[in-house]
Design an enzyme around this catalytic site. Sequence first.
Site, PDB file in Angstrom:
ATOM      1  N   HIS A   1      -4.602  15.515   2.937  1.00 19.27           N
ATOM      2  CA  HIS A   1      -4.070  14.513   3.871  1.00 19.27           C
ATOM      3  C   HIS A   1      -3.410  15.211   5.052  1.00 19.27           C
ATOM      4  O   HIS A   1      -3.081  16.392   4.996  1.00 19.27           O
ATOM      5  CB  HIS A   1      -3.044  13.597   3.191  1.00 19.27           C
ATOM      6  N   HIS A   2      -3.155  14.401   6.083  1.00 17.63           N
ATOM      7  CA  HIS A   2      -2.417  14.823   7.283  1.00 17.63           C
ATOM      8  C   HIS A   2      -1.021  15.365   6.929  1.00 17.63           C
ATOM      9  O   HIS A   2      -0.464  15.039   5.868  1.00 17.63           O
ATOM     10  CB  HIS A   2      -2.295  13.619   8.236  1.00 17.63           C
TER      11      HIS A   2
ATOM     12  N   GLY B   1      -1.130   8.819  -3.862  1.00 15.70           N
ATOM     13  CA  GLY B   1      -1.270   7.718  -4.823  1.00 15.70           C
ATOM     14  C   GLY B   1      -2.699   7.622  -5.330  1.00 15.70           C
ATOM     15  O   GLY B   1      -2.932   7.335  -6.517  1.00 15.70           O
ATOM     16  N   THR B   2      -3.660   7.864  -4.457  1.00 16.18           N
ATOM     17  CA  THR B   2      -5.072   7.783  -4.849  1.00 16.18           C
ATOM     18  C   THR B   2      -5.396   8.846  -5.911  1.00 16.18           C
ATOM     19  O   THR B   2      -6.095   8.559  -6.892  1.00 16.18           O
ATOM     20  CB  THR B   2      -5.970   7.992  -3.610  1.00 16.18           C
TER      21      THR B   2
ATOM     22  N   LYS C   1       2.299  13.169   5.808  1.00 14.81           N
ATOM     23  CA  LYS C   1       2.413  12.446   4.535  1.00 14.81           C
ATOM     24  C   LYS C   1       3.659  12.880   3.763  1.00 14.81           C
ATOM     25  O   LYS C   1       3.918  14.078   3.627  1.00 14.81           O
ATOM     26  CB  LYS C   1       1.145  12.682   3.692  1.00 14.81           C
TER      27      LYS C   1
ATOM     28  N   ALA D   1      -1.907  -1.401  -4.489  1.00 17.72           N
ATOM     29  CA  ALA D   1      -3.081  -0.533  -4.670  1.00 17.72           C
ATOM     30  C   ALA D   1      -2.785   0.787  -3.979  1.00 17.72           C
ATOM     31  O   ALA D   1      -2.271   0.798  -2.853  1.00 17.72           O
ATOM     32  CB  ALA D   1      -4.332  -1.172  -4.077  1.00 17.72           C
TER      33      ALA D   1
ATOM     34  N   ASN E   1      -4.969   2.602  -2.912  1.00 18.87           N
ATOM     35  CA  ASN E   1      -5.961   2.739  -1.852  1.00 18.87           C
ATOM     36  C   ASN E   1      -6.707   1.418  -1.704  1.00 18.87           C
ATOM     37  O   ASN E   1      -7.259   0.913  -2.684  1.00 18.87           O
ATOM     38  CB  ASN E   1      -6.937   3.871  -2.188  1.00 18.87           C
TER      39      ASN E   1
ATOM     40  N   GLY F   1       0.817  -1.215   0.000  1.00 25.25           N
ATOM     41  CA  GLY F   1       0.000   0.000   0.000  1.00 25.25           C
ATOM     42  C   GLY F   1       0.840   1.249   0.000  1.00 25.25           C
ATOM     43  O   GLY F   1       0.312   2.362  -0.077  1.00 25.25           O
ATOM     44  N   THR F   2       2.153   1.078   0.103  1.00 24.44           N
ATOM     45  CA  THR F   2       3.032   2.260   0.146  1.00 24.44           C
ATOM     46  C   THR F   2       2.914   3.032  -1.161  1.00 24.44           C
ATOM     47  O   THR F   2       2.927   2.438  -2.247  1.00 24.44           O
ATOM     48  CB  THR F   2       4.502   1.824   0.352  1.00 24.44           C
ATOM     49  N   THR F   3       2.803   4.351  -1.067  1.00 23.52           N
ATOM     50  CA  THR F   3       2.707   5.190  -2.262  1.00 23.52           C
ATOM     51  C   THR F   3       4.053   5.888  -2.496  1.00 23.52           C
ATOM     52  O   THR F   3       4.939   5.862  -1.634  1.00 23.52           O
ATOM     53  CB  THR F   3       1.582   6.226  -2.095  1.00 23.52           C
TER      54      THR F   3
END
Length: 233
Positions: A130-131, A140-141, A134, A95, A97, A70-72
């Site tokens: 995002h927070h 990534g999404t 990040k 992915a 997300n 899941g790492t972007t």
Amino acid sequence: MKIALLGYGRMGKEIEKIAISRGHEIVIRKDVDDIIDINLADVAIDFSVPSSAFDNITNCINNNVPVISGTTGWLDKYDEAVNLCIEKNSAFIYASNYSLGVNIFFELNKQLAKMMSNLEDYNISMEEIHHTKKLDAPSGTAITLAKGVIENTTKGGWELGDKTSKENIPIVAKRIPDVPGTHTVWYDSEVDSIEIKHTAHNRKGFALGAVVAAEWIVGKEGVFSMKDVLNIR
Ligand SMILES: NC(=O)C1=CN([C@@H]2O[C@H](COP(=O)(O)OP(=O)(O)OC[C@H]3O[C@@H](n4cnc5c(N)ncnc54)[C@H](OP(=O)(O)O)[C@@H]3O)[C@@H](O)[C@H]2O)C=CC1
Ligand SMILES: O=C(O)C1=N[C@H](C(=O)O)C[C@H](O)C1
């Protein structure tokens, strides 16, 4: 299942709770460059940092341990990971997300892009929030959303910023404390606006999706996506 957590930060800890509640055992919790024996695990879940994701993933593939990533922010090496996975007959999913809601949102975004593709009065733009911890931007999404539009329109790419462009999709990345992830796609004309938006209220959806993907991939061989896991058509 015996699970290796590659990355034990905000997501690693959330995944641990859900995995244990579903009857799994965490056998490895890896942070930084610890030496680990990945063969202790049936499956690995990588939510680490952009600079370490590729090494974590290829270590799993080389040892035939199925890996969910899941790492972007590491996708310049995605094709290399895919080729290695095919060569080694291993199993791998990346992915941007893992939440069910965002994966439905991805499909909605593609459908809307198709419907808007010939309507020249509308300008598309995207925003992700995002927070402040990040590391990468855009998310990534947001990149997956932009690709979904590019595949279905004449847009050639995306760019960071709010400048309206005929060729590219502008993406604004905002950082606000504690926001788990909010993504919006707009189509604006002089007379009206169409907006689709996904708001994550916490990280549970991402974590549950990653554990479901880990349960799904064990015993399989190949490179898959969350569309395969969720059977979205
Ligand atoms: N696909 C999805 O659904 C989602 C993806 N993400 C992505 O997942 C990643 C992690 O997010 P998050 O948990 O919030 O980030 P955190 O910073 O909280 O966690 C990352 C962890 O990885 C550790 N780490 C550093 N180097 C290595 C290494 N070589 N091997 C293993 N672990 C290492 C860090 O340790 P240390 O702090 O000591 O450096 C840290 O504990 C990000 O890329 C994020 O964008 C996040 C949510 C959902
Ligand atoms: O870093 C995060 O937190 C998140 N990262 C992913 C991304 O870059 O899209 C997914 C989610 O939005 C949370």
